[in-house]
Design a protein around this motif. Structure first.
Motif, short mmCIF file in Angstrom:
data_model
loop_
_atom_site.label_atom_id
_atom_site.label_comp_id
_atom_site.label_asym_id
_atom_site.label_seq_id
_atom_site.Cartn_x
_atom_site.Cartn_y
_atom_site.Cartn_z
N HIS A 96 0.84 -1.21 0.00
CA HIS A 96 0.00 0.00 0.00
C HIS A 96 0.86 1.25 0.00
N GLN A 97 1.71 1.36 -1.04
CA GLN A 97 2.66 2.46 -1.12
C GLN A 97 2.03 3.77 -1.58
N GLY A 98 0.88 3.69 -2.19
CA GLY A 98 0.21 4.89 -2.66
C GLY A 98 0.43 5.12 -4.15
N ILE A 99 -0.27 6.10 -4.67
CA ILE A 99 -0.28 6.37 -6.10
C ILE A 99 1.09 6.79 -6.60
N ALA A 100 1.74 7.72 -5.92
CA ALA A 100 3.01 8.26 -6.40
C ALA A 100 4.08 7.18 -6.52
N LYS A 101 4.21 6.34 -5.52
CA LYS A 101 5.24 5.31 -5.57
C LYS A 101 4.92 4.24 -6.60
N CYS A 102 3.65 3.90 -6.74
CA CYS A 102 3.27 2.92 -7.77
C CYS A 102 3.53 3.47 -9.16
N LYS A 103 3.23 4.76 -9.35
CA LYS A 103 3.48 5.37 -10.66
C LYS A 103 4.98 5.52 -10.94
N ALA A 104 5.77 5.66 -9.91
CA ALA A 104 7.22 5.75 -10.10
C ALA A 104 7.82 4.39 -10.44
N CYS A 105 7.25 3.34 -9.89
CA CYS A 105 7.80 1.99 -10.06
C CYS A 105 7.26 1.29 -11.30
N ILE A 119 -3.66 2.53 -12.10
CA ILE A 119 -2.95 2.66 -10.81
C ILE A 119 -3.78 3.54 -9.87
N GLU A 120 -4.24 4.67 -10.37
CA GLU A 120 -5.04 5.57 -9.53
C GLU A 120 -6.32 4.89 -9.05
N ARG A 121 -6.98 4.19 -9.95
CA ARG A 121 -8.23 3.50 -9.59
C ARG A 121 -7.97 2.45 -8.52
N ALA A 122 -6.89 1.68 -8.69
CA ALA A 122 -6.57 0.63 -7.72
C ALA A 122 -6.27 1.22 -6.34
N CYS A 123 -5.53 2.32 -6.30
CA CYS A 123 -5.19 2.93 -5.01
C CYS A 123 -6.38 3.63 -4.37
N HIS A 124 -7.25 4.24 -5.18
CA HIS A 124 -8.42 4.92 -4.63
C HIS A 124 -9.45 3.95 -4.09
N CYS A 126 -8.67 0.93 -2.79
CA CYS A 126 -8.04 0.00 -1.84
C CYS A 126 -8.23 0.50 -0.41
N ARG A 127 -8.84 -0.33 0.41
CA ARG A 127 -9.08 0.05 1.80
C ARG A 127 -7.76 0.26 2.56
N GLY A 128 -6.78 -0.59 2.31
CA GLY A 128 -5.47 -0.45 2.97
C GLY A 128 -4.80 0.88 2.64
N CYS A 129 -4.88 1.29 1.38
CA CYS A 129 -4.29 2.58 0.98
C CYS A 129 -5.01 3.74 1.66
N GLN A 130 -6.33 3.64 1.75
CA GLN A 130 -7.09 4.71 2.38
C GLN A 130 -6.72 4.84 3.85
N ILE A 131 -6.56 3.72 4.52
CA ILE A 131 -6.19 3.74 5.94
C ILE A 131 -4.78 4.31 6.10
N THR A 132 -3.85 3.86 5.25
CA THR A 132 -2.46 4.33 5.32
C THR A 132 -2.39 5.82 5.02
N GLN A 133 -3.14 6.26 4.01
CA GLN A 133 -3.12 7.66 3.62
C GLN A 133 -3.68 8.53 4.74
N LEU A 134 -4.74 8.11 5.40
CA LEU A 134 -5.31 8.90 6.48
C LEU A 134 -4.34 9.04 7.64
N ALA A 135 -3.55 8.01 7.89
CA ALA A 135 -2.60 8.07 9.00
C ALA A 135 -1.47 9.06 8.72
N ASN A 136 -1.16 9.29 7.45
CA ASN A 136 -0.05 10.17 7.09
C ASN A 136 -0.45 11.62 6.95
N GLN A 137 -1.74 11.92 6.99
CA GLN A 137 -2.17 13.30 6.82
C GLN A 137 -1.95 14.09 8.11
#
Length: 189
Positions: A96-105, A119-124, A126-137
């Motif tokens: 669950h690295q997020g959109i930017a890292k997936c697009k870079a890789c 990539i954007e659709r998959a990350c948007h 994904c429940r794990g990405c949403q949880i990870t993203q909220l923790a980093n805000q």
């Protein structure tokens, strides 16, 4: 009691199996790709030089595509066909690295029409990405209510150590924004 323990064991087994990364090799891509009409059409067009038979989503890339065996390449990137895209996205999205890292890789190694959108659709979604993203805000800033008179509500901060070894104690009045600064030789209270 026995059934809940068995259910827990089954759940742990399911999670372990789902978390095990599935590798994708060039040999595996080649073997799978040889079975699908989409790739065979692209492969035949590249080797015959006749662009009219190229599938529509690849037609504009006619001069950029090449093949090695049954693997199609766009420049130095492997062209991933529809049936493997979900698996490639899952591998790139692992952790669950997020959109930017997936697009870079991902687009540096593989390509397909609409890879960035996928990539954007998959990350948007994904429940794990949403949880990870909220923790980093960063937490939202909250406004303080304006006090009725001066020196009722204040803010204090300590700056330092400065190059001279001193610290600055800054006190600000919320009402009139008046500040007091005191130079301190030590920050111990």
């Amino acid at each position: 009691m026995q059934s809940s323990s068995g259910e827990a064991d089954e759940y742990v087994k399911f999670v372990a199996i789902a978390a095990t990364p599935g590798s994708l090799t060039t040999r595996g891509i080649e073997e799978e790709s040889s079975r699908y009409e989409e790739l065979r059409r692209v492969w035949n067009v590249i080797h015959s030089g006749q662009s009219r038979d190229m599938p529509d989503e690849y037609r504009h890339l006619f001069g950029e595509l090449a093949t090695i065996g049954y693997i199609s390449l766009r420049g130095y990137r492997i062209v991933i066909l529809r049936y493997l895209r979900h698996r490639v996205l899952a591998l790139a999205h692992e952790g669950h690295q997020g959109i930017a890292k997936c697009k870079a890789c991902l687009p540096s190694k593989v390509w397909w029409p609409g890879v960035d959108c996928d990539i954007e659709r998959a990350c948007h979604t994904c429940r794990g990405c949403q949880i990870t993203q909220l923790a980093n805000q960063a937490p939202l800033m909250t406004r303080t209510t304006l006090p009725s008179t001066s020196w009722v509500s204040i803010a204090a901060d300590l700056l330092g150590p400065l190059p001279t070894g001193e610290h600055l104690l800054v006190v600000v009045d919320y009402y009139c924004r008046f500040s007091e600064v005191e130079i301190m030789r030590s920050a111990r209270a």
